[in-house]
Write an enzyme that holds these catalytic residues in place. Structure first.
Site, mmCIF file in Angstrom:
data_model
loop_
_atom_site.group_PDB
_atom_site.id
_atom_site.type_symbol
_atom_site.label_atom_id
_atom_site.label_comp_id
_atom_site.label_asym_id
_atom_site.label_seq_id
_atom_site.Cartn_x
_atom_site.Cartn_y
_atom_site.Cartn_z
ATOM 1 N N ASP A 181 0.816 -1.224 0.000
ATOM 2 C CA ASP A 181 0.000 0.000 0.000
ATOM 3 C C ASP A 181 0.850 1.273 0.000
ATOM 4 O OD1 ASP A 181 -2.235 -1.712 0.276
ATOM 5 O OD2 ASP A 181 -1.823 -1.831 2.412
ATOM 6 N N LYS A 238 2.096 2.107 -5.261
ATOM 7 C CA LYS A 238 2.874 1.655 -6.425
ATOM 8 C C LYS A 238 2.124 1.915 -7.726
ATOM 9 C CE LYS A 238 3.113 -2.390 -4.456
ATOM 10 N NZ LYS A 238 2.748 -2.091 -3.065
ATOM 11 N N GLY A 292 -4.333 -4.496 -4.285
ATOM 12 C CA GLY A 292 -5.393 -3.607 -4.738
ATOM 13 C C GLY A 292 -4.746 -2.326 -5.184
ATOM 14 N N HIS A 293 -5.062 -1.863 -6.382
ATOM 15 C CA HIS A 293 -4.535 -0.562 -6.766
ATOM 16 C C HIS A 293 -5.653 0.281 -7.355
ATOM 17 C CE1 HIS A 293 -3.227 -3.672 -9.658
ATOM 18 N NE2 HIS A 293 -3.834 -2.918 -10.538
ATOM 19 N N GLN A 317 2.309 -5.826 -3.102
ATOM 20 C CA GLN A 317 2.693 -5.863 -1.667
ATOM 21 C C GLN A 317 4.040 -5.161 -1.444
ATOM 22 O OE1 GLN A 317 1.680 -9.324 -2.963
ATOM 23 N NE2 GLN A 317 -0.358 -8.527 -2.716
HETATM 24 P P1 IMP Z 1 -2.290 -12.789 1.917
HETATM 25 O O1 IMP Z 1 -1.390 -12.224 0.881
HETATM 26 O O2 IMP Z 1 -3.754 -12.566 1.629
HETATM 27 O O3 IMP Z 1 -1.981 -14.234 2.184
HETATM 28 O O4 IMP Z 1 -2.021 -12.011 3.287
HETATM 29 C C1 IMP Z 1 -0.792 -12.159 3.995
HETATM 30 C C2 IMP Z 1 -0.375 -10.845 4.634
HETATM 31 O O5 IMP Z 1 -0.053 -9.907 3.615
HETATM 32 C C3 IMP Z 1 -1.466 -10.170 5.465
HETATM 33 O O6 IMP Z 1 -0.849 -9.509 6.549
HETATM 34 C C4 IMP Z 1 -2.080 -9.188 4.514
HETATM 35 O O7 IMP Z 1 -2.693 -8.125 5.186
HETATM 36 C C5 IMP Z 1 -0.845 -8.727 3.748
HETATM 37 N N1 IMP Z 1 -1.171 -8.256 2.393
HETATM 38 C C6 IMP Z 1 -1.496 -8.992 1.312
HETATM 39 N N2 IMP Z 1 -1.687 -8.218 0.241
HETATM 40 C C7 IMP Z 1 -1.473 -6.955 0.628
HETATM 41 C C8 IMP Z 1 -1.477 -5.702 -0.071
HETATM 42 O O8 IMP Z 1 -1.711 -5.593 -1.275
HETATM 43 N N3 IMP Z 1 -1.185 -4.619 0.692
HETATM 44 C C9 IMP Z 1 -0.861 -4.703 2.021
HETATM 45 N N4 IMP Z 1 -0.845 -5.841 2.687
HETATM 46 C C10 IMP Z 1 -1.137 -6.965 2.001
#
Ligand code: IMP
Length: 443
Positions: free
Chosen positions: A12, A15, A39-40, A227
């Site tokens: 977040d 990017k 998410g963007h 991420q």
């Molecule tokens: P997962 O990717 O859904 O398995 O989540 C694993 C960890 O990564 C969690 O702490 C999520 O909140 C974090 N996470 C996954 N995708 C994002 C993102 O796009 N932005 C910020 N945190 C993320």
């Protein structure tokens, strides 16, 4: 040439906006890891597009490719493509045949495991999109790849092995009932249909070959990480991480283009001017614990719209963490930085930065390798005088020197500490609210 965009913190960082900023000169935008957990938001005039899988460049007529390092939920992919078509766009999206598919049972497993871990505070606070279980199947050599969807015989064979395997986890390990997400016939029907659509629209490609042939024709390729570094499966705060490599090495393994090629290009670290975090785990510079900190966190959260794009969850907020950024700069070898959300901090009397940590009485400048030790770190704060709220669009039009002096001091500090030049400064969500110092593709 190539430009690789990497999140330097916890995701977040904005990017998408930077990918978009340099997007005009780009021919292909390639995602190299993650899936619809990302998410963007891309703002174009009055239109706002919230995307989780379709690379942001694809809304501006560029080719958007999901590399082999991604995990792709075909339901989400086609929903997003159809949604964009309904709004009059015709996105050109390609998917690596080597990318793994997220199936409905992966989401079920994600939820069950998070619930099971919550008793011992080990849950990662996932987005619930089935990301972890899909990468588990990939590494366990039982996953279903996009290329498998194209061949009904292969798809059925794979489903007949992996579905009972995952059903047994639900039923025999967790003692729960496995639902319709584990029905081989229904899955075969739905996913062979996605395969047909991928084939008919010529969407499934050999990613490495596809990208290399464009590079050979002197086209410009942007690798877009999702991420951020501190939730990288290897370099992040394990186990509170995602299951892929957002760091720049992921751009090689996740696309089929070698490090020599990617290393000849630029690698831009995207930095949010403060920290935000969805999910659990320690956060040394977090603003919490007393009323003043909670008020500040609330202010920044509201000003910065710090709510998850995918889940809507309020994000935790903290001061910029320099040890985290030093770690990210080394792990990805940043050649430039883009600092976003500088405007969000405007109006504060003072802005703090976690310059280093104290750990066992010693001053340390980078993140310790275990998350527990990171949780033991006490931040040593440096205080900067605040800067005023200004007309940021006008500031952006005038350029770097028009940024309020105290904010420039803050930026110079970041750049000097990381020994990396600043290429762009984001002072608002629109393209016109970004100050551009370097345009890497135009050199
Ligand atoms: P997962 O990717 O859904 O398995 O989540 C694993 C960890 O990564 C969690 O702490 C999520 O909140 C974090 N996470 C996954 N995708 C994002 C993102 O796009 N932005 C910020 N945190 C993320």
């Amino acid at each position: 040439m190539t430009v690789t965009i990497v999140g330097s913190q916890l995701g977040d960082e904005g990017k998408g906006g930077i990918v978009d900023l340099y997007g005009d000169a780009v021919d292909i935008v390639v995602r190299y890891q993650g899936g619809d957990n990302a998410g963007h938001t891309v703002v174009e005039g009055d239109e706002e597009y919230k995307l989780s899988l379709v690379p942001s460049g694809a809304i501006r007529g560029k080719v958007g490719l999901l590399g082999n390092g991604c995990v792709v939920n075909p339901r989400t992919l086609f929903d997003e493509i159809d949604g964009l078509r309904d709004r009059g766009l015709d996105p050109d999206v390609r998917v690596a045949q080597r990318a793994h598919a997220i199936l409905p049972y992966h989401r079920v497993l994600d939820g069950i495991e998070e619930e099971a871990k919550s008793d011992s505070d080990l849950e990662a606070g996932t987005t619930g999109r089935g990301i972890g279980p899909t990468y588990e199947d990939k590494v366990g050599r039982r996953g279903i790849r996009i290329g498998d969807l194209l061949d009904p015989d292969v798809l059925r064979e794979r489903l007949e092995y992996v579905v009972p395997y995952n059903r047994a986890i639900v039923e025999d390990i967790y003692g729960m009932e496995a639902g319709e997400e584990f029905d081989v016939d229904a899955l075969f029907e739905e996913f062979s249909e996605y395969g047909r659509r991928l084939r008919e629209n010529d969407m499934a490609v050999n990613a490495g070959e596809f990208i290399q042939s464009r590079l050979d024709d002197d086209e410009n390729v942007m690798f877009e990480g999702a991420q951020g570094t501190s939730i990288d499966i290897d370099h992040g705060i394990y186990p509170y991480v995602t299951s892929s490599n957002p760091t720049a090495g992921g751009a090689c393994t996740g696309t089929g283009i070698g490090p020599t090629t990617i290393g000849q290009g630029e690698i831009i670290g995207i930095v949010k001017a403060y920290l935000s975090r969805v999910g659990t785990g320690p956060l040394p510079t977090e603003l919490k614990g007393d009323e003043e900190s909670e008020d500040l966190a609330h202010y920044i959260r509201e000003e910065g719209g710090e709510y998850g794009t995918v889940t809507g969850r309020p994000r935790r907020v903290g001061w910029l963490d320099m040890p985290m950024l030093r770690h990210a700069t080394r792990a990805s070898g940043f050649t430039g930085l883009a600092v976003n959300h500088l405007d969000v901090l405007a109006g504060l009397d003072e802005v703090n930065v976690g310059h280093s940590y104290t750990l066992d009485g010693e001053e340390v400048f980078t993140m310790p390798p275990t998350t527990e030790r990171w949780g033991d770190c006490e931040p040593n704060l440096r205080t900067f005088d605040g800067w005023p709220e200004v007309d940021w669009e006008a500031t952006a039009a005038e350029g770097y020197e028009a940024i309020p002096e105290n904010a420039r001091e803050y930026l110079d500090y970041i750049s000097e500490e990381l020994d990396t030049p600043i290429y762009a400064v984001g002072v608002g969500p629109n393209r016109s609210e970004t100050i551009v110092l370097e345009r890497p593709f135009d050199r």
